[in-house]
Motif scaffolding. Structure first.
Motif, mmCIF file in Angstrom:
data_model
loop_
_atom_site.group_PDB
_atom_site.id
_atom_site.type_symbol
_atom_site.label_atom_id
_atom_site.label_comp_id
_atom_site.label_asym_id
_atom_site.label_seq_id
_atom_site.Cartn_x
_atom_site.Cartn_y
_atom_site.Cartn_z
ATOM 1 N N LYS A 184 2.322 1.673 -3.509
ATOM 2 C CA LYS A 184 1.313 2.181 -4.441
ATOM 3 C C LYS A 184 1.015 3.658 -4.188
ATOM 4 O O LYS A 184 0.878 4.436 -5.133
ATOM 5 C CB LYS A 184 0.041 1.340 -4.356
ATOM 6 C CG LYS A 184 0.219 -0.056 -4.937
ATOM 7 C CD LYS A 184 -1.084 -0.812 -4.997
ATOM 8 C CE LYS A 184 -1.335 -1.565 -3.736
ATOM 9 N NZ LYS A 184 -2.519 -2.450 -3.822
ATOM 10 N N SER A 185 0.938 4.054 -2.926
ATOM 11 C CA SER A 185 0.686 5.460 -2.596
ATOM 12 C C SER A 185 1.795 6.352 -3.128
ATOM 13 O O SER A 185 1.535 7.439 -3.660
ATOM 14 C CB SER A 185 0.572 5.653 -1.085
ATOM 15 O OG SER A 185 -0.571 5.029 -0.598
ATOM 16 N N ARG A 186 3.017 5.901 -2.988
ATOM 17 C CA ARG A 186 4.153 6.699 -3.463
ATOM 18 C C ARG A 186 4.213 6.733 -4.985
ATOM 19 O O ARG A 186 4.710 7.696 -5.571
ATOM 20 C CB ARG A 186 5.441 6.174 -2.856
ATOM 21 C CG ARG A 186 5.473 6.478 -1.342
ATOM 22 C CD ARG A 186 6.595 5.857 -0.591
ATOM 23 N NE ARG A 186 7.894 6.371 -0.972
ATOM 24 C CZ ARG A 186 9.029 5.924 -0.458
ATOM 25 N NH1 ARG A 186 9.015 4.973 0.475
ATOM 26 N NH2 ARG A 186 10.181 6.422 -0.848
ATOM 27 N N ALA A 219 1.644 9.514 -5.940
ATOM 28 C CA ALA A 219 1.787 10.803 -5.265
ATOM 29 C C ALA A 219 2.289 11.875 -6.225
ATOM 30 O O ALA A 219 3.129 11.601 -7.089
ATOM 31 C CB ALA A 219 2.753 10.675 -4.084
ATOM 32 N N TRP A 230 1.100 -3.261 -10.123
ATOM 33 C CA TRP A 230 0.447 -2.150 -9.419
ATOM 34 C C TRP A 230 0.143 -1.004 -10.398
ATOM 35 O O TRP A 230 -0.940 -0.421 -10.342
ATOM 36 C CB TRP A 230 1.307 -1.640 -8.270
ATOM 37 C CG TRP A 230 1.590 -2.626 -7.183
ATOM 38 C CD1 TRP A 230 2.734 -2.707 -6.440
ATOM 39 C CD2 TRP A 230 0.756 -3.676 -6.691
ATOM 40 N NE1 TRP A 230 2.659 -3.748 -5.542
ATOM 41 C CE2 TRP A 230 1.452 -4.357 -5.672
ATOM 42 C CE3 TRP A 230 -0.518 -4.133 -7.024
ATOM 43 C CZ2 TRP A 230 0.929 -5.439 -4.972
ATOM 44 C CZ3 TRP A 230 -1.052 -5.238 -6.339
ATOM 45 C CH2 TRP A 230 -0.337 -5.861 -5.335
ATOM 46 N N SER A 233 0.828 -1.199 0.000
ATOM 47 C CA SER A 233 0.000 0.000 0.000
ATOM 48 C C SER A 233 0.867 1.256 0.000
ATOM 49 O O SER A 233 0.586 2.229 -0.719
ATOM 50 C CB SER A 233 -0.930 -0.007 1.220
ATOM 51 O OG SER A 233 -1.713 1.150 1.252
ATOM 52 N N GLU A 234 1.935 1.238 0.788
ATOM 53 C CA GLU A 234 2.884 2.354 0.822
ATOM 54 C C GLU A 234 3.512 2.559 -0.559
ATOM 55 O O GLU A 234 3.611 3.688 -1.051
ATOM 56 C CB GLU A 234 3.970 2.077 1.862
ATOM 57 C CG GLU A 234 5.159 2.998 1.813
ATOM 58 C CD GLU A 234 4.883 4.407 2.297
ATOM 59 O OE1 GLU A 234 5.697 5.302 2.005
ATOM 60 O OE2 GLU A 234 3.857 4.621 2.962
ATOM 61 N N LEU A 281 -3.512 0.355 -11.072
ATOM 62 C CA LEU A 281 -3.800 1.748 -10.712
ATOM 63 C C LEU A 281 -4.100 2.619 -11.934
ATOM 64 O O LEU A 281 -4.434 3.791 -11.788
ATOM 65 C CB LEU A 281 -2.615 2.350 -9.933
ATOM 66 C CG LEU A 281 -2.359 1.758 -8.551
ATOM 67 C CD1 LEU A 281 -0.991 2.190 -8.027
ATOM 68 C CD2 LEU A 281 -3.468 2.146 -7.581
#
Length: 183
Positions: free
Chosen positions: A69-71, A74, A89, A66-67, A93
């Motif tokens: 994918k968030s980065r 961003a 991913w 999750s980290e 996404l």
């Protein structure tokens, strides 16, 4: 904004290609393995202990993914993302980027690991087989992923008989075809 993901099994040369891309384009990168190492350090654990924690508690893997994918999404994020699941991913996404998988046989990966880290080919081959099997079981349990399914990747480079410069040249050609190398 992510321009390219670089994925492959350990020993396939992904880190080398990422370094070459960083130098060539002055792009930034995000390494999934570094996210793992940073979390181990934050928890005060060595890599082996943290790896066991991840194997025993799949929520830790989910948190790390999750980290990552968030980065990836961003604002001001990296142009290159390296991890075995980065292409998956990016695909999931909806990130419009080149998703490269570097395919290298188990035997060749073992030889490369020996030249990088030492040991015997037989030892490294057994370790690579075990790691591949464990990772496949984990990814299957976590996400229903079959690592042999390369469908999420826009390009697969057969790297067994290629030196790093040849793989890099193929990556540059792929990026140029997509109009990304001029960014």
């Amino acid at each position: 904004m992510v321009h390219v993901t670089i994925s492959g099994q350990p020993g396939s040369g992904t880190s080398t290609i990422v370094k070459m891309l960083e130098e060539h384009f002055s792009w930034t990168s995000l390494n999934g393995g570094q996210v793992f190492r940073d979390e181990a350090e934050k928890r005060g654990l060595d890599l082996a202990t943290f790896g066991k924690l991840c194997a025993d508690d799949l929520s830790v893997d989910r948190m790390l993914d999750s980290e990552l994918k968030s980065r990836m999404i961003a604002p001001g994020g990296p142009q290159i993302v390296e991890s075995r699941l980065a292409g998956k991913w990016a695909h999931d996404l909806g990130i419009d980027c080149v998703r490269i998988w570097i395919e290298v046989t188990l035997e060749e990966r073992a030889k490369r690991i020996v030249s990088r880290e030492g040991g015997t080919v037989e030892q490294r081959l057994n370790e690579a087989k075990t790691r591949t099997e464990m990772d496949q079981a984990r990814f299957s349990e976590l996400y229903g992923i079959d690592m042999a399914d390369l469908q999420p990747y826009s390009n697969v480079i057969q790297g067994d008989n290629l030196d790093p410069e040849s793989v890099f040249s193929e990556v540059i050609s792929i990026l140029e075809e997509r109009g990304i190398a001029n960014v």
